[in-house]
Design an enzyme around this catalytic site. Structure first.
Site, PDB file in Angstrom:
ATOM      1  N   GLU A 115      40.003  32.950  24.026  1.00 49.41           N
ATOM      2  CA  GLU A 115      40.136  31.609  24.585  1.00 49.41           C
ATOM      3  C   GLU A 115      38.814  31.118  25.158  1.00 49.41           C
ATOM      4  O   GLU A 115      38.069  31.874  25.757  1.00 49.41           O
ATOM      5  CB  GLU A 115      41.169  31.616  25.713  1.00 49.41           C
ATOM      6  CG  GLU A 115      42.558  31.813  25.194  1.00 49.41           C
ATOM      7  CD  GLU A 115      43.600  31.296  26.175  1.00 49.41           C
ATOM      8  OE1 GLU A 115      44.776  31.392  25.850  1.00 49.41           O
ATOM      9  OE2 GLU A 115      43.242  30.793  27.244  1.00 49.41           O
ATOM     10  N   CYS A 136      33.804  27.326  29.761  1.00 46.13           N
ATOM     11  CA  CYS A 136      34.206  28.606  30.336  1.00 46.13           C
ATOM     12  C   CYS A 136      34.347  29.572  29.164  1.00 46.13           C
ATOM     13  O   CYS A 136      35.224  29.390  28.309  1.00 46.13           O
ATOM     14  CB  CYS A 136      35.532  28.398  31.076  1.00 46.13           C
ATOM     15  SG  CYS A 136      36.207  29.900  31.754  1.00 46.13           S
ATOM     16  N   CYS A 143      41.031  42.113  28.728  1.00 39.97           N
ATOM     17  CA  CYS A 143      40.255  42.595  29.875  1.00 39.97           C
ATOM     18  C   CYS A 143      40.877  43.900  30.379  1.00 39.97           C
ATOM     19  O   CYS A 143      42.097  43.994  30.511  1.00 39.97           O
ATOM     20  CB  CYS A 143      40.270  41.555  30.994  1.00 39.97           C
ATOM     21  SG  CYS A 143      39.257  42.029  32.416  1.00 39.97           S
ATOM     22  N   CYS A 147      43.522  43.036  37.146  1.00 39.96           N
ATOM     23  CA  CYS A 147      43.721  42.438  38.473  1.00 39.96           C
ATOM     24  C   CYS A 147      45.149  41.888  38.515  1.00 39.96           C
ATOM     25  O   CYS A 147      45.638  41.312  37.535  1.00 39.96           O
ATOM     26  CB  CYS A 147      42.704  41.335  38.731  1.00 39.96           C
ATOM     27  SG  CYS A 147      41.004  41.959  38.709  1.00 39.96           S
ATOM     28  N   CYS A 150      46.090  38.109  37.536  1.00 40.52           N
ATOM     29  CA  CYS A 150      45.400  37.488  36.398  1.00 40.52           C
ATOM     30  C   CYS A 150      46.124  37.767  35.084  1.00 40.52           C
ATOM     31  O   CYS A 150      46.417  38.921  34.752  1.00 40.52           O
ATOM     32  CB  CYS A 150      43.969  38.014  36.324  1.00 40.52           C
ATOM     33  SG  CYS A 150      43.038  37.370  34.932  1.00 40.52           S
ATOM     34  N   GLY A 190      37.948  38.571  30.166  1.00 39.36           N
ATOM     35  CA  GLY A 190      37.044  39.717  30.153  1.00 39.36           C
ATOM     36  C   GLY A 190      36.172  39.868  31.378  1.00 39.36           C
ATOM     37  O   GLY A 190      36.063  38.975  32.208  1.00 39.36           O
ATOM     38  N   GLU A 191      35.575  41.039  31.469  1.00 43.85           N
ATOM     39  CA  GLU A 191      34.667  41.363  32.574  1.00 43.85           C
ATOM     40  C   GLU A 191      33.244  41.441  31.998  1.00 43.85           C
ATOM     41  O   GLU A 191      32.896  42.421  31.321  1.00 43.85           O
ATOM     42  CB  GLU A 191      35.111  42.695  33.199  1.00 43.85           C
ATOM     43  CG  GLU A 191      34.142  43.281  34.197  1.00 43.85           C
ATOM     44  CD  GLU A 191      33.577  42.281  35.196  1.00 43.85           C
ATOM     45  OE1 GLU A 191      34.332  41.575  35.869  1.00 43.85           O
ATOM     46  OE2 GLU A 191      32.327  42.204  35.301  1.00 43.85           O
ATOM     47  N   SER A 220      30.368  35.623  36.187  1.00 44.81           N
ATOM     48  CA  SER A 220      31.355  35.973  37.214  1.00 44.81           C
ATOM     49  C   SER A 220      31.835  37.400  36.988  1.00 44.81           C
ATOM     50  O   SER A 220      32.236  37.768  35.884  1.00 44.81           O
ATOM     51  CB  SER A 220      32.536  35.001  37.120  1.00 44.81           C
ATOM     52  OG  SER A 220      33.541  35.374  38.035  1.00 44.81           O
ATOM     53  N   SER A 243      33.872  38.091  42.327  1.00 42.07           N
ATOM     54  CA  SER A 243      35.280  37.880  42.678  1.00 42.07           C
ATOM     55  C   SER A 243      35.651  38.841  43.796  1.00 42.07           C
ATOM     56  O   SER A 243      35.905  40.020  43.550  1.00 42.07           O
ATOM     57  CB  SER A 243      36.152  38.134  41.438  1.00 42.07           C
ATOM     58  OG  SER A 243      35.863  37.156  40.466  1.00 42.07           O
ATOM     59  N   LEU A 244      35.662  38.344  45.016  1.00 42.48           N
ATOM     60  CA  LEU A 244      35.893  39.206  46.181  1.00 42.48           C
ATOM     61  C   LEU A 244      37.384  39.279  46.519  1.00 42.48           C
ATOM     62  O   LEU A 244      37.961  40.352  46.622  1.00 42.48           O
ATOM     63  CB  LEU A 244      35.083  38.666  47.372  1.00 42.48           C
ATOM     64  CG  LEU A 244      34.763  39.662  48.472  1.00 42.48           C
ATOM     65  CD1 LEU A 244      33.991  40.862  47.936  1.00 42.48           C
ATOM     66  CD2 LEU A 244      33.970  38.980  49.586  1.00 42.48           C
ATOM     67  N   HIS A 245      37.992  38.110  46.743  1.00 40.65           N
ATOM     68  CA  HIS A 245      39.449  37.969  46.894  1.00 40.65           C
ATOM     69  C   HIS A 245      40.084  38.622  48.122  1.00 40.65           C
ATOM     70  O   HIS A 245      41.291  38.466  48.337  1.00 40.65           O
ATOM     71  CB  HIS A 245      40.190  38.466  45.652  1.00 40.65           C
ATOM     72  CG  HIS A 245      39.737  37.836  44.374  1.00 40.65           C
ATOM     73  ND1 HIS A 245      39.338  36.518  44.289  1.00 40.65           N
ATOM     74  CD2 HIS A 245      39.624  38.329  43.118  1.00 40.65           C
ATOM     75  CE1 HIS A 245      38.979  36.246  43.038  1.00 40.65           C
ATOM     76  NE2 HIS A 245      39.147  37.320  42.315  1.00 40.65           N
ATOM     77  N   ASN A 319      46.517  30.030  40.636  1.00 44.32           N
ATOM     78  CA  ASN A 319      47.196  29.347  39.525  1.00 44.32           C
ATOM     79  C   ASN A 319      48.320  30.249  39.050  1.00 44.32           C
ATOM     80  O   ASN A 319      48.069  31.392  38.681  1.00 44.32           O
ATOM     81  CB  ASN A 319      46.217  29.103  38.371  1.00 44.32           C
ATOM     82  CG  ASN A 319      45.050  28.242  38.811  1.00 44.32           C
ATOM     83  OD1 ASN A 319      45.241  27.221  39.458  1.00 44.32           O
ATOM     84  ND2 ASN A 319      43.845  28.665  38.496  1.00 44.32           N
ATOM     85  N   CYS A 362      41.695  29.046  35.669  1.00 45.14           N
ATOM     86  CA  CYS A 362      41.276  30.414  36.007  1.00 45.14           C
ATOM     87  C   CYS A 362      42.479  31.337  36.040  1.00 45.14           C
ATOM     88  O   CYS A 362      43.472  31.047  36.691  1.00 45.14           O
ATOM     89  CB  CYS A 362      40.670  30.465  37.404  1.00 45.14           C
ATOM     90  SG  CYS A 362      39.056  29.801  37.508  1.00 45.14           S
TER      91      CYS A 362
HETATM   92  N1  SAH Z   1      36.288  39.216  35.197  1.00 40.42           N
HETATM   93  C1  SAH Z   1      35.520  38.212  35.818  1.00 40.42           C
HETATM   94  C2  SAH Z   1      35.656  36.819  35.203  1.00 40.42           C
HETATM   95  C3  SAH Z   1      37.002  36.344  34.762  1.00 40.42           C
HETATM   96  S1  SAH Z   1      38.119  35.484  35.776  1.00 40.42           S
HETATM   97  C4  SAH Z   1      35.844  38.142  37.294  1.00 40.42           C
HETATM   98  O1  SAH Z   1      36.771  38.797  37.728  1.00 40.42           O
HETATM   99  O2  SAH Z   1      35.120  37.477  38.015  1.00 40.42           O
HETATM  100  C5  SAH Z   1      37.369  34.154  36.587  1.00 40.42           C
HETATM  101  C6  SAH Z   1      37.917  33.956  37.998  1.00 40.42           C
HETATM  102  O3  SAH Z   1      39.312  33.538  37.984  1.00 40.42           O
HETATM  103  C7  SAH Z   1      37.867  35.231  38.817  1.00 40.42           C
HETATM  104  O4  SAH Z   1      37.398  34.980  40.111  1.00 40.42           O
HETATM  105  C8  SAH Z   1      39.328  35.613  38.844  1.00 40.42           C
HETATM  106  O5  SAH Z   1      39.616  36.482  39.884  1.00 40.42           O
HETATM  107  C9  SAH Z   1      40.005  34.278  38.957  1.00 40.42           C
HETATM  108  N2  SAH Z   1      41.435  34.338  38.686  1.00 40.42           N
HETATM  109  C10 SAH Z   1      42.108  35.262  37.975  1.00 40.42           C
HETATM  110  N3  SAH Z   1      43.424  35.002  37.963  1.00 40.42           N
HETATM  111  C11 SAH Z   1      43.611  33.877  38.686  1.00 40.42           C
HETATM  112  C12 SAH Z   1      44.749  33.084  39.005  1.00 40.42           C
HETATM  113  N4  SAH Z   1      45.967  33.401  38.576  1.00 40.42           N
HETATM  114  N5  SAH Z   1      44.551  31.988  39.762  1.00 40.42           N
HETATM  115  C13 SAH Z   1      43.316  31.632  40.173  1.00 40.42           C
HETATM  116  N6  SAH Z   1      42.199  32.324  39.880  1.00 40.42           N
HETATM  117  C14 SAH Z   1      42.337  33.449  39.149  1.00 40.42           C
END
Ligand code: SAH
Length: 372
Positions: A115, A136, A143, A147, A150, A190-191, A220, A243-245, A319, A362
């Site tokens: 995608e 994007c 991936c 996470c 995701c 992907g990462e 990212s 991506s800290l979260h 999302n 995202c």
């Molecule tokens: N693997 C990389 C890039 C892919 S995702 C990373 O983790 O950074 C891009 C961003 O979208 C990341 O910050 C990811 O954590 C975020 N993301 C993943 N799932 C999401 C969701 N359901 N809602 C909002 N952001 C999300």
């Protein structure tokens, strides 16, 4: 891109690749190759060097899909090289969200689907900006990071993308929108730092061949041990988004399986080194999950952890995806979280994802949802 270590290292790697390939008789797809590599290749074909420049311009500026379409080449040579792969994907599906975001499912040479999302920026009064078009891009098919929030991770992992498959995504959006792409974010499937070589080659090509400024390219990552350090050594001017979260190790482990073996403090140490080496601030992404990591105390803990750090925090309201039970916090909660960070003098923005209605936002990317 200036003459940084990245350029020379990537050049020598790609030159080796083409050399090896031409010795073995198999030619890798041409997309992603530099002007110098293309010139070397046309010379091996018994053509004059200036054909390299023409090939470069037809590949990257005109976006040809077959060498047979390069009108300035002789008919005879075109016929000879018509079957040599450029590395363009085929469009499997395209859908447009009401906000103008376009999601593409692209089919690769081995039939895998990835995608890509094209995001035109809006100016005031809801008009689509003519100047800003962000792509994007995916860096892998699927991936492996898994996470918890995701969709991409839920579908598992297939393989890394090659450099031509990265560059192709940008050219495809450019072709579809009929205008130049201004920004690229590696935030698709992907990462990227598990595919560092191809991502670095893709970055080089997007910068030098397609002509997108380094500062308009963002990688990212969820954080892979030693890879941010490795990226920093290339002294790039690209933006690093991490991506800290979560503000602490325990909560991060709950959301991100790989955090178990790569503690948040080690990750932040590498990020600090990145700032020191590159002089660029780091962006931290923080997905806001209602009741999980969005409380004022989380914001305060995050601010304390990032104090004195040259950084910017991007809050991404969650999302929704089918496979997870998380909820997006309401607007007041989101703004309250941002306010705590602001009060603590941490630069912060709230990023409402575009393309929600097309499952293109995202975390919503997966390869098998062809219908919207
Ligand atoms: N693997 C990389 C890039 C892919 S995702 C990373 O983790 O950074 C891009 C961003 O979208 C990341 O910050 C990811 O954590 C975020 N993301 C993943 N799932 C999401 C969701 N359901 N809602 C909002 N952001 C999300």
């Amino acid at each position: 891109m200036s003459a940084t270590p990245l350029v020379s290292q990537v050049k020598s790697r790609t030159a080796q690749k083409l050399d090896k390939a031409s010795q073995s008789g198999a030619i890798p797809p041409l997309l992603g190759a530099s002007h110098a590599e293309l010139t070397a290749w046309v010379l091996t074909q018994g053509q004059p060097a200036y054909r390299g420049k023409q090939l470069h311009s037809f590949l990257y500026q005109r976006g040809v899909r077959s060498l047979a379409d390069i009108s300035v080449f002789s008919k005879q040579w075109r016929a000879e090289i018509a079957e040599i792969p450029i590395g363009r994907s085929t469009l499997h599906h395209r859908s447009v969200a009401p906000d103008g975001t376009v999601k593409y499912l692209l089919q690769l040479a081995d039939s895998q689907i990835i995608e890509t999302v094209g995001i035109p920026a809006f100016e005031g009064r809801g008009e689509i900006s003519k100047s800003r078009l962000t792509v994007c891009v995916s860096s892998q098919v699927g991936c492996p990071m898994a996470c918890d929030f995701c969709a991409t991770g839920k579908g598992g992992y297939k393989r890394n993308l090659s450099r031509h498959e990265i560059v192709d995504q940008v050219l495809t959006v450019q072709e579809d929108f009929q205008r130049r792409v201004s920004h690229v974010v590696f935030m698709g499937m992907g990462e990227p730092l598990l595919n560092t070589d191809n991502v670095l080659e893709g970055l080089r090509s997007l910068n030098q061949d397609v002509g997108i400024g380094q500062r308009s390219l963002t990688v990212s990552t969820v954080g892979i041990r030693d890879r941010i350090r490795q990226l920093a050594e290339h002294c790039l001017q690209v933006t690093l988004a991490v991506s800290l979260h979560a503000p602490n190790q325990a909560l991060r482990e709950q959301l991100i399986p790989s955090a178990h073996s790569y503690p948040i403090e080690d990750l932040l140490t590498e990020c600090r080194e990145y700032v020191k080496t590159t002089g660029r601030r780091v962006s931290f992404e923080y997905v806001l999950l209602a009741g999980v990591n969005d409380l004022p105390q989380h914001a305060l803990e995050l601010a304390q952890r990032l104090r004195g750090f040259q950084c910017h925090v991007n809050l991404i309201p969650y999302n929704p995806i089918q496979e997870a039970d998380y909820k997006r916090p309401n607007r007041d909660r989101i703004l309250a979280f941002a306010k705590v960070l602001e009060q603590q003098k941490i630069a912060v923005s709230v990023r409402y994802s575009r393309g929600l209605e097309a499952d293109a936002a995202c975390g919503q990317l997966r390869a098998n949802s062809a219908e919207f």
